[in-house]
Design a protein around this motif. Structure first.
Motif, mmCIF file in Angstrom:
data_model
loop_
_atom_site.group_PDB
_atom_site.id
_atom_site.type_symbol
_atom_site.label_atom_id
_atom_site.label_comp_id
_atom_site.label_asym_id
_atom_site.label_seq_id
_atom_site.Cartn_x
_atom_site.Cartn_y
_atom_site.Cartn_z
ATOM 1 N N GLU A 122 0.840 -1.199 0.000
ATOM 2 C CA GLU A 122 0.000 0.000 0.000
ATOM 3 C C GLU A 122 0.876 1.250 0.000
ATOM 4 O O GLU A 122 1.842 1.341 0.768
ATOM 5 N N GLN A 124 0.756 5.112 0.854
ATOM 6 C CA GLN A 124 -0.045 6.084 1.588
ATOM 7 C C GLN A 124 0.633 7.447 1.559
ATOM 8 O O GLN A 124 1.854 7.538 1.748
ATOM 9 N N LEU A 125 -0.153 8.489 1.321
ATOM 10 C CA LEU A 125 0.374 9.848 1.404
ATOM 11 C C LEU A 125 0.277 10.337 2.845
ATOM 12 O O LEU A 125 -0.770 10.194 3.489
ATOM 13 N N ARG A 126 1.361 10.896 3.341
ATOM 14 C CA ARG A 126 1.392 11.400 4.708
ATOM 15 C C ARG A 126 2.013 12.793 4.731
ATOM 16 O O ARG A 126 2.919 13.090 3.947
ATOM 17 N N THR A 133 4.834 16.643 1.929
ATOM 18 C CA THR A 133 4.037 15.449 1.694
ATOM 19 C C THR A 133 4.942 14.312 1.257
ATOM 20 O O THR A 133 5.794 14.480 0.387
ATOM 21 N N SER A 135 5.315 9.859 0.544
ATOM 22 C CA SER A 135 4.671 8.583 0.261
ATOM 23 C C SER A 135 5.306 7.519 1.149
ATOM 24 O O SER A 135 6.527 7.404 1.224
ATOM 25 N N VAL A 138 3.428 0.376 2.891
ATOM 26 C CA VAL A 138 3.058 -0.537 3.973
ATOM 27 C C VAL A 138 2.912 -1.930 3.372
ATOM 28 O O VAL A 138 2.205 -2.120 2.375
ATOM 29 N N HIS A 271 -3.243 9.748 -5.729
ATOM 30 C CA HIS A 271 -2.581 10.095 -4.460
ATOM 31 C C HIS A 271 -2.401 8.871 -3.561
ATOM 32 O O HIS A 271 -2.639 8.920 -2.352
ATOM 33 N N GLY A 272 -1.983 7.774 -4.172
ATOM 34 C CA GLY A 272 -1.720 6.564 -3.423
ATOM 35 C C GLY A 272 -2.613 5.428 -3.886
ATOM 36 O O GLY A 272 -3.399 5.563 -4.818
ATOM 37 N N THR A 274 -3.156 0.743 -3.559
ATOM 38 C CA THR A 274 -2.582 -0.565 -3.266
ATOM 39 C C THR A 274 -2.101 -1.217 -4.555
ATOM 40 O O THR A 274 -2.821 -1.256 -5.557
#
Length: 287
Positions: A122, A124-126, A133, A135, A138, A271-272, A274
């Motif tokens: 996965e 994920q944008l954080r 920002t 990426s 996971v 924006h992300g 799986t």
């Protein structure tokens, strides 16, 4: 008739034998002129259609003249036409025919030292503490590597570039970067661990990713593009020379690169997301 037999027969009719500068120049100009004649014959065929009945005979003649000059130049450059033909077929096969079966490079190693044959990762944008920002990947519920920013003055989505490494792992069965992040280095064989999974191999892979990304940025990130220029693929083959992945073909690299960018474009747009890796099927896709 063997091509080498044709070459020997053709050079006996050479009116300017030898390999001096003038003889070679005449041969090169002759080849260029005859290639132009082939194009001219095709132009006549397109212009006149069925009315141009001499088309096939004339085309055979002009192509024969091209072949004569090719044979003559082979002689002047000390080449054998048979060898030139075989080398060309090898080159074309490397460029356009993917390897029929890609054996995992780590097949003989323990499972915990193998790249996963199937996996879901996965992206994920954080938002980081400083407002940037990033990426984050996971895998199996745990972080895979560190969060990545674009690391550039202008946002260009490079934070999702691990999709390229995953594509190399899926399509090529090779990725020192992913092997390190997933803790799948082949430490049971110190020589392989150092030469194939070590820092130098990681740098080569990261360099390829950055190089191709820069190239792709001038080609709409390969959106709608089915083939990559040969010089780029040749550069990659040079960079991986000596590594285990060097046995794979340019066509394999093209497939891996285009697969990675197809996934990257989706991740960047959404924006992300799986990603599903299937090394047995040599595929990588967003699910």
């Amino acid at each position: 008739m063997q091509l080498s037999d044709y070459q020997r027969a053709a050079v006996r009719t050479d009116q300017r034998p030898g390999a001096d500068l003038e003889a070679i120049t005449i041969g090169l100009l002759g080849l260029a002129g005859e290639a132009g004649s082939v194009a001219t014959e095709y132009k006549k065929q397109r212009r006149d259609g069925a009315a141009y009945r001499a088309s096939k005979i004339r085309m055979r003649e002009e192509l024969g003249d091209v072949l004569w000059y090719v044979a003559d130049l082979c002689e002047k450059f000390g080449l054998d036409l048979d060898d030139v033909a075989v080398a060309n077929l090898d080159k074309v096969k490397d460029r356009w025919r993917p390897s029929p079966h890609v054996e995992p490079f780590d097949r003989a190693f323990p499972e915990h030292e193998q790249l996963p044959r199937q996996a879901r990762i996965e992206f994920q944008l954080r938002e980081l503490d400083d407002g940037r920002t990033a990426s984050a990947m996971v895998w199996n519920g745990a972080p895979l590597g560190d969060p990545l920013t674009d690391a550039a003055r202008v946002e260009d989505g490079y934070r999702f570039h691990d999709a390229f490494h995953l594509a190399y792992a899926a399509v090529l069965g090779w990725s020192p970067v992913m092997r390190a992040l997933m803790r799948r280095k082949r430490k049971s064989d110190p020589a392989t661990d150092e030469a194939e999974d070590g820092g130098r191999a990681v740098v080569v892979e990261e360099g390829i990713s950055a190089l191709v990304f820069a190239y792709a940025s001038a080609h709409d990130y390969f959106d709608g593009i089915q083939h990559i220029d040969q010089p780029m693929l040749e550069t990659i083959r040079t960079l991986v020379g000596g590594l285990e992945v060097s046995v794979l073909r340019s066509a394999d690299w093209e497939r891996a690169i285009l697969t990675g960018f197809e996934v990257w474009r989706t991740l960047n747009q959404t924006h992300g997301g799986t990603v599903e890796l299937d090394a047995d099927a040599r595929t990588l896709c967003v699910v």
